[in-house]
Motif scaffolding. Sequence first.
Motif, PDB file in Angstrom:
ATOM      1  N   UNK A 240      50.445  46.107  39.391  1.00  0.00           N
ATOM      2  CA  UNK A 240      49.101  45.546  39.504  1.00  0.00           C
ATOM      3  C   UNK A 240      48.831  44.587  38.350  1.00  0.00           C
ATOM      4  N   UNK A 241      49.208  44.999  37.141  1.00  0.00           N
ATOM      5  CA  UNK A 241      48.969  44.177  35.961  1.00  0.00           C
ATOM      6  C   UNK A 241      49.680  42.833  36.067  1.00  0.00           C
ATOM      7  N   UNK A 242      50.970  42.866  36.390  1.00  0.00           N
ATOM      8  CA  UNK A 242      51.723  41.621  36.464  1.00  0.00           C
ATOM      9  C   UNK A 242      51.315  40.791  37.681  1.00  0.00           C
ATOM     10  N   UNK A 243      50.899  41.469  38.758  1.00  0.00           N
ATOM     11  CA  UNK A 243      50.394  40.731  39.911  1.00  0.00           C
ATOM     12  C   UNK A 243      49.158  39.931  39.565  1.00  0.00           C
ATOM     13  N   UNK A 244      48.232  40.535  38.816  1.00  0.00           N
ATOM     14  CA  UNK A 244      47.031  39.821  38.400  1.00  0.00           C
ATOM     15  C   UNK A 244      47.354  38.737  37.373  1.00  0.00           C
ATOM     16  N   UNK A 245      48.363  38.991  36.537  1.00  0.00           N
ATOM     17  CA  UNK A 245      48.793  37.944  35.601  1.00  0.00           C
ATOM     18  C   UNK A 245      49.302  36.719  36.351  1.00  0.00           C
TER      19      UNK A 245
ATOM     20  N   UNK B  64      46.398  34.961  37.770  1.00  0.00           N
ATOM     21  CA  UNK B  64      45.742  34.251  36.678  1.00  0.00           C
ATOM     22  C   UNK B  64      46.463  32.975  36.298  1.00  0.00           C
ATOM     23  N   UNK B  65      47.810  33.031  36.273  1.00  0.00           N
ATOM     24  CA  UNK B  65      48.582  31.823  35.962  1.00  0.00           C
ATOM     25  C   UNK B  65      48.407  30.755  37.032  1.00  0.00           C
ATOM     26  N   UNK B  66      48.357  31.176  38.297  1.00  0.00           N
ATOM     27  CA  UNK B  66      48.162  30.214  39.388  1.00  0.00           C
ATOM     28  C   UNK B  66      46.790  29.567  39.270  1.00  0.00           C
ATOM     29  N   UNK B  67      45.743  30.391  39.098  1.00  0.00           N
ATOM     30  CA  UNK B  67      44.410  29.827  38.912  1.00  0.00           C
ATOM     31  C   UNK B  67      44.370  28.935  37.680  1.00  0.00           C
ATOM     32  N   UNK B  68      45.038  29.393  36.611  1.00  0.00           N
ATOM     33  CA  UNK B  68      45.084  28.592  35.391  1.00  0.00           C
ATOM     34  C   UNK B  68      45.772  27.260  35.600  1.00  0.00           C
ATOM     35  N   UNK B  69      46.794  27.232  36.470  1.00  0.00           N
ATOM     36  CA  UNK B  69      47.476  25.969  36.762  1.00  0.00           C
ATOM     37  C   UNK B  69      46.508  24.969  37.384  1.00  0.00           C
ATOM     38  N   UNK B  70      45.687  25.428  38.337  1.00  0.00           N
ATOM     39  CA  UNK B  70      44.703  24.531  38.947  1.00  0.00           C
ATOM     40  C   UNK B  70      43.609  24.158  37.956  1.00  0.00           C
ATOM     41  N   UNK B  71      43.171  25.123  37.151  1.00  0.00           N
ATOM     42  CA  UNK B  71      42.180  24.809  36.126  1.00  0.00           C
ATOM     43  C   UNK B  71      42.714  23.729  35.182  1.00  0.00           C
ATOM     44  N   UNK B  72      43.986  23.867  34.783  1.00  0.00           N
ATOM     45  CA  UNK B  72      44.571  22.934  33.824  1.00  0.00           C
ATOM     46  C   UNK B  72      44.694  21.532  34.404  1.00  0.00           C
ATOM     47  N   UNK B  73      45.212  21.428  35.635  1.00  0.00           N
ATOM     48  CA  UNK B  73      45.405  20.096  36.235  1.00  0.00           C
ATOM     49  C   UNK B  73      44.062  19.415  36.491  1.00  0.00           C
TER      50      UNK B  73
ATOM     51  N   UNK C 197      45.653  23.689  27.490  1.00  0.00           N
ATOM     52  CA  UNK C 197      45.771  25.025  26.889  1.00  0.00           C
ATOM     53  C   UNK C 197      44.667  25.945  27.398  1.00  0.00           C
ATOM     54  N   UNK C 198      43.430  25.470  27.388  1.00  0.00           N
ATOM     55  CA  UNK C 198      42.324  26.333  27.818  1.00  0.00           C
ATOM     56  C   UNK C 198      42.404  26.626  29.310  1.00  0.00           C
ATOM     57  N   UNK C 199      42.897  25.693  30.117  1.00  0.00           N
ATOM     58  CA  UNK C 199      43.027  25.932  31.548  1.00  0.00           C
ATOM     59  C   UNK C 199      43.958  27.092  31.843  1.00  0.00           C
ATOM     60  N   UNK C 200      45.164  27.042  31.298  1.00  0.00           N
ATOM     61  CA  UNK C 200      46.122  28.130  31.533  1.00  0.00           C
ATOM     62  C   UNK C 200      45.649  29.433  30.892  1.00  0.00           C
ATOM     63  N   UNK C 201      45.158  29.356  29.645  1.00  0.00           N
ATOM     64  CA  UNK C 201      44.758  30.568  28.928  1.00  0.00           C
ATOM     65  C   UNK C 201      43.602  31.276  29.626  1.00  0.00           C
ATOM     66  N   UNK C 202      42.617  30.517  30.073  1.00  0.00           N
ATOM     67  CA  UNK C 202      41.452  31.151  30.697  1.00  0.00           C
ATOM     68  C   UNK C 202      41.779  31.684  32.088  1.00  0.00           C
ATOM     69  N   UNK C 203      42.727  31.056  32.771  1.00  0.00           N
ATOM     70  CA  UNK C 203      43.185  31.622  34.034  1.00  0.00           C
ATOM     71  C   UNK C 203      43.794  32.999  33.826  1.00  0.00           C
ATOM     72  N   UNK C 204      44.612  33.142  32.777  1.00  0.00           N
ATOM     73  CA  UNK C 204      45.230  34.434  32.463  1.00  0.00           C
ATOM     74  C   UNK C 204      44.169  35.450  32.045  1.00  0.00           C
ATOM     75  N   UNK C 205      43.216  35.014  31.215  1.00  0.00           N
ATOM     76  CA  UNK C 205      42.138  35.915  30.786  1.00  0.00           C
ATOM     77  C   UNK C 205      41.334  36.404  31.989  1.00  0.00           C
ATOM     78  N   UNK C 206      41.047  35.509  32.910  1.00  0.00           N
ATOM     79  CA  UNK C 206      40.321  35.881  34.120  1.00  0.00           C
ATOM     80  C   UNK C 206      41.115  36.899  34.935  1.00  0.00           C
ATOM     81  N   UNK C 207      42.431  36.679  35.057  1.00  0.00           N
ATOM     82  CA  UNK C 207      43.275  37.616  35.796  1.00  0.00           C
ATOM     83  C   UNK C 207      43.312  38.988  35.153  1.00  0.00           C
TER      84      UNK C 207
END
Length: 295
Positions: free
Chosen positions: A11-16, A19-28, A251-261
Amino acid sequence: MGDLVGIPLQVLFGQLLIGLINGAFYAVLSLGLAVIFGLLNIINFAHGAIYTVGAFVAWMLLEYLGVNYWGALILAPVIVGVLGMVLERTIIQRIYRMDHLYGLLLTFGLALMIEGGLRQAYGVSGLPYNMPPELSGGVNLGFMYLPWYRAWVVVAALILCVAIWFGIERTKLGATLRAATENPSLAKAFGINVPRLITLVYGLGVGLAGIAGVLAAPIYQVNPLMGSNLIVVVFAVVVIGGMGSISGAIVSGFALGVVEGLTKVFYPPASNLVIFLFMAVILLVRPAGLFGRNS
């Protein structure tokens, strides 16, 4: 299967991963906003609608012309970028010398027009867009299942972000772009065609949103509301990273996606608020953002 504080690692790694996927869109998307604001000083609230247009262009290329995902990944950002340049030359350039509020209102109006037109033409139920066969399936890592397409989205976003950062911050062309936007009179004296460069910068910024739309289409389906659901979060990410900061947006896009996840794992009720809480704290402690420069 191991666990962390009672939470299964799967579950933890699935949400990570989510989070990385969402962070990728946030970053771009944040990168495109940062390019436009940092170089043109325009708050482009139409960015979410342009992201939606990128997804719809990919769908139309497949539906009407038979252009597959890989072709759309090249053609859609070009088409969206050209559309953005037309908007810049005909509408956006009229408000460069005005207060930021006028740019915000104008681009917000454009976003409403684009979203309304797409809703009228295609409804809001969502249109399926299949991922390329080469990226279907995935790999079992033991602690989680990693879909190939989602891994591709993260890698593609990283490559794109690094390439844009390098191009603007470390090349002669990037220096010319910064000079043309920071001191246009001096740049004109050196024979630089400033209006053309400004148009190209706007086209680059919205083209990044178009790429994000193509990457998102197989995951979220093609929906007229996909941009409006994301743009407020992306603006918060830009504010946290620093308005106009290229590295801050990435940096903030990827990081905040992970934090959200991770927040969805440890305290789900706060997952929709955590980015805005970060924004509030950053604005209190460092109003210019983590990577921004004080005026």
